[in-house]
Design an enzyme around this catalytic site. Structure first.
Site, PDB file in Angstrom:
ATOM      1  N   CYS B  12     -67.923 -26.267  65.653  1.00 12.24           N
ATOM      2  CA  CYS B  12     -67.957 -26.632  67.064  1.00 12.24           C
ATOM      3  C   CYS B  12     -69.028 -25.801  67.760  1.00 12.24           C
ATOM      4  O   CYS B  12     -69.597 -24.865  67.181  1.00 12.24           O
ATOM      5  CB  CYS B  12     -66.592 -26.381  67.700  1.00 12.24           C
ATOM      6  SG  CYS B  12     -66.122 -24.649  67.649  1.00 12.24           S
ATOM      7  N   HIS B  36     -62.757 -17.994  61.684  1.00 14.48           N
ATOM      8  CA  HIS B  36     -61.742 -18.002  60.633  1.00 14.48           C
ATOM      9  C   HIS B  36     -62.272 -18.662  59.367  1.00 14.48           C
ATOM     10  O   HIS B  36     -61.770 -19.697  58.938  1.00 14.48           O
ATOM     11  CB  HIS B  36     -60.480 -18.708  61.138  1.00 14.48           C
ATOM     12  CG  HIS B  36     -59.529 -17.776  61.810  1.00 14.48           C
ATOM     13  ND1 HIS B  36     -58.799 -18.096  62.919  1.00 14.48           N
ATOM     14  CD2 HIS B  36     -59.190 -16.486  61.512  1.00 14.48           C
ATOM     15  CE1 HIS B  36     -58.054 -17.065  63.283  1.00 14.48           C
ATOM     16  NE2 HIS B  36     -58.272 -16.078  62.452  1.00 14.48           N
ATOM     17  N   CYS B  92     -66.038 -17.544  72.506  1.00 14.17           N
ATOM     18  CA  CYS B  92     -66.345 -18.932  72.854  1.00 14.17           C
ATOM     19  C   CYS B  92     -66.120 -19.132  74.354  1.00 14.17           C
ATOM     20  O   CYS B  92     -65.078 -18.728  74.890  1.00 14.17           O
ATOM     21  CB  CYS B  92     -65.431 -19.870  72.068  1.00 14.17           C
ATOM     22  SG  CYS B  92     -65.566 -21.575  72.623  1.00 14.17           S
ATOM     23  N   HIS B 120     -51.784 -15.250  67.142  1.00 17.69           N
ATOM     24  CA  HIS B 120     -53.194 -15.627  66.984  1.00 17.69           C
ATOM     25  C   HIS B 120     -54.062 -14.766  67.902  1.00 17.69           C
ATOM     26  O   HIS B 120     -53.716 -14.562  69.070  1.00 17.69           O
ATOM     27  CB  HIS B 120     -53.365 -17.109  67.318  1.00 17.69           C
ATOM     28  CG  HIS B 120     -54.695 -17.667  66.902  1.00 17.69           C
ATOM     29  ND1 HIS B 120     -55.848 -17.415  67.596  1.00 17.69           N
ATOM     30  CD2 HIS B 120     -55.051 -18.454  65.841  1.00 17.69           C
ATOM     31  CE1 HIS B 120     -56.857 -18.037  66.997  1.00 17.69           C
ATOM     32  NE2 HIS B 120     -56.400 -18.666  65.929  1.00 17.69           N
ATOM     33  N   GLU B 122     -56.735 -15.351  69.572  1.00 21.83           N
ATOM     34  CA  GLU B 122     -57.110 -15.996  70.842  1.00 21.83           C
ATOM     35  C   GLU B 122     -56.008 -15.794  71.871  1.00 21.83           C
ATOM     36  O   GLU B 122     -56.274 -15.457  73.038  1.00 21.83           O
ATOM     37  CB  GLU B 122     -57.351 -17.502  70.644  1.00 21.83           C
ATOM     38  CG  GLU B 122     -57.612 -18.233  71.964  1.00 21.83           C
ATOM     39  CD  GLU B 122     -57.667 -19.757  71.810  1.00 21.83           C
ATOM     40  OE1 GLU B 122     -58.160 -20.257  70.786  1.00 21.83           O
ATOM     41  OE2 GLU B 122     -57.200 -20.445  72.739  1.00 21.83           O
ATOM     42  N   THR B 158     -56.765 -23.270  72.684  1.00 24.20           N
ATOM     43  CA  THR B 158     -57.834 -24.278  72.662  1.00 24.20           C
ATOM     44  C   THR B 158     -57.716 -25.272  71.507  1.00 24.20           C
ATOM     45  O   THR B 158     -58.290 -26.357  71.578  1.00 24.20           O
ATOM     46  CB  THR B 158     -59.224 -23.604  72.551  1.00 24.20           C
ATOM     47  OG1 THR B 158     -59.214 -22.732  71.420  1.00 24.20           O
ATOM     48  CG2 THR B 158     -59.565 -22.823  73.801  1.00 24.20           C
TER      49      THR B 158
END
Lengths: 276, 276
Positions: B12, B36, B92, B120, B122, B158
């Protein structure tokens, strides 16, 4: 046949409050019907000399104008005040809230989407507070060809079914960056809807009593009809058809938020006088 | 057997950007894996001398620290800056956004609910920005015994499935006065998910390539499995089992947002060399 009232039904907080305000303000007029029940309005006229006008333009300086429970449009309210009319505000506080939200969100740059009936006075009023305009819809279909801003404020008519509101929310959320969902459906609506749901599941005939133009009564009737095929929306005992009760065991009764107890009691008395 | 790639798959915007940043910053270290995918990380170490550390405490003044795509915790970032570490931020931008939302909503008095995986990186990062705390859930069940404020801000990891996010939104909206739903699921996630959905409906065997700890790869695999029973999550060609392809006509391939094209190509080449 047994008659059973829903656990919650009839007059809500806003309607009780408005009637008290009207009774306390004899020799005045409401602009538009105070509540959606013509018989209660006739009672206020007969007993308290509270009249009814269908235009805000008839009020002159010093006149007393009662603002109906559903609220009126922002511009009309301003005009009344500018003309030194003595404004007595009987707008339900649960309607004032979505008016404020519409104004704040519109000014903060959100696209305002109102879930409700464009022709209903409550929604005409709420929409008028969205200073940069608002879109009124009754389902997500009406949103399909429309491009809104990335930030949306979603407001519901106070008397709508929450499942239908969620249908619109579920359409918008995956498609826009931010959807600010205001749960403006009032608690009385929730409680009356839940009670009619429970009762209509076990009754074999259901009566929902309320004005034919009453939004919340129509919603109650729709829920009742979904669960009990023999459901009838009546305004008062004159609408009764006694064939409805033939071979029935349990007659459930609910009533809209503008239906006074005396009308409900008349219906019950009339049925009991004719049916075993 | 025919092999078909999903219409959208793999790297992405945020991952491409982070790899570019890493390649432009030789002789540095990332705190936690940049993305990852262990094989891509090994390539960055071999070809660009970009190392990997598992604690932010090892960085000293003047060291160059690359912040991973998933972001790090607010307090850790502040500590690095206070220690005069040269911070290169590869977070990001689609992760920076929910971090900002978490902070703004928390400071504005909202209960912050984050839909995602508490473990996680994030989500650890996003949560750390909610200065008055946040609740992290993976389904509405975890909200059932909890009383939140009347105003709720809802944020998603996300890489989550939008249907699962809506389940949480649908639980909250009827129960609270205002639910501000932020659609923080990134477009690449949407597009890759939609593409794997379409492909898995027609393929008779599906491969989803990506790190075993990659959240978005796991979501792609879950969608694939729902539509094609013979779906396999592999990290690279070494995980292939050729018995999977026996009597199959169409092998669909998708890949997570951290899976580089060269790994995908290795998988395709390996299958084509063994299967007709």
């Amino acid at each position: 046949m047994q008659i059973q009232l829903a656990e919650n039904y009839g007059f809500c907080f806003g309607v009780k409050r408005a009637i008290k305000i009207a009774e306390d303000n004899k020799n005045s007029s409401t602009y538009g019907p105070l509540i959606h029940n013509s018989k209660e309005i006739a009672r206020l006229e007969d007993d308290f000399q509270v009249g009814l006008t269908d235009s805000h333009k008839v009020f002159k300086a010093g006149d007393k104008a009662i603002v109906r429970t559903h609220g009126i449009q922002k511009q009309e309210l301003e005009e009344l005040k500018n003309n030194n009319v003595n404004v007595v505000d009987a707008t339900c506080p649960y309607v004032t809230k979505p008016q404020e939200i519409a104004q704040n969100m519109s000014e903060a740059g959100y696209s305002v989407v109102i879930f409700g009936d464009e022709a209903h006075p409550e929604i005409k009023g709420v929409k008028s507070y969205a200073t940069n305009g608002a879109l009124v819809v009754t389902s997500s279909k009406e949103l399909q060809d429309i491009k809104l801003k990335e930030k949306i404020a979603l407001i519901a008519q106070t008397t709508r079914k929450v499942e239908d509101y969620m249908e619109v929310a579920n359409y918008l959320i995956p498609r826009y960056k931010e959807v600010r969902v205001f749960n403006t459906i009032c608690n009385a609506t929730f409680e009356n809807q839940e009670a009619v749901l429970n009762l209509s599941k076990k009754a074999d005939v259901m009566l929902v009593i309320g004005g034919k133009n009453s939004s919340n009564t129509k919603q109650l009737f729709s829920i009742s009809k979904d669960n009990c095929a023999d459901s009838y929306h009546i305004e008062d005992e004159k609408d009764l058809d006694f064939s409805w009760f033939k071979n029935k065991k349990l007659c459930g009764i609910s009533a809209g938020a503008s239906t006074p107890d005396w009308i409900i009691q008349n219906v019950i008395d009339t049925i009991e006088s004719k049916i075993d």
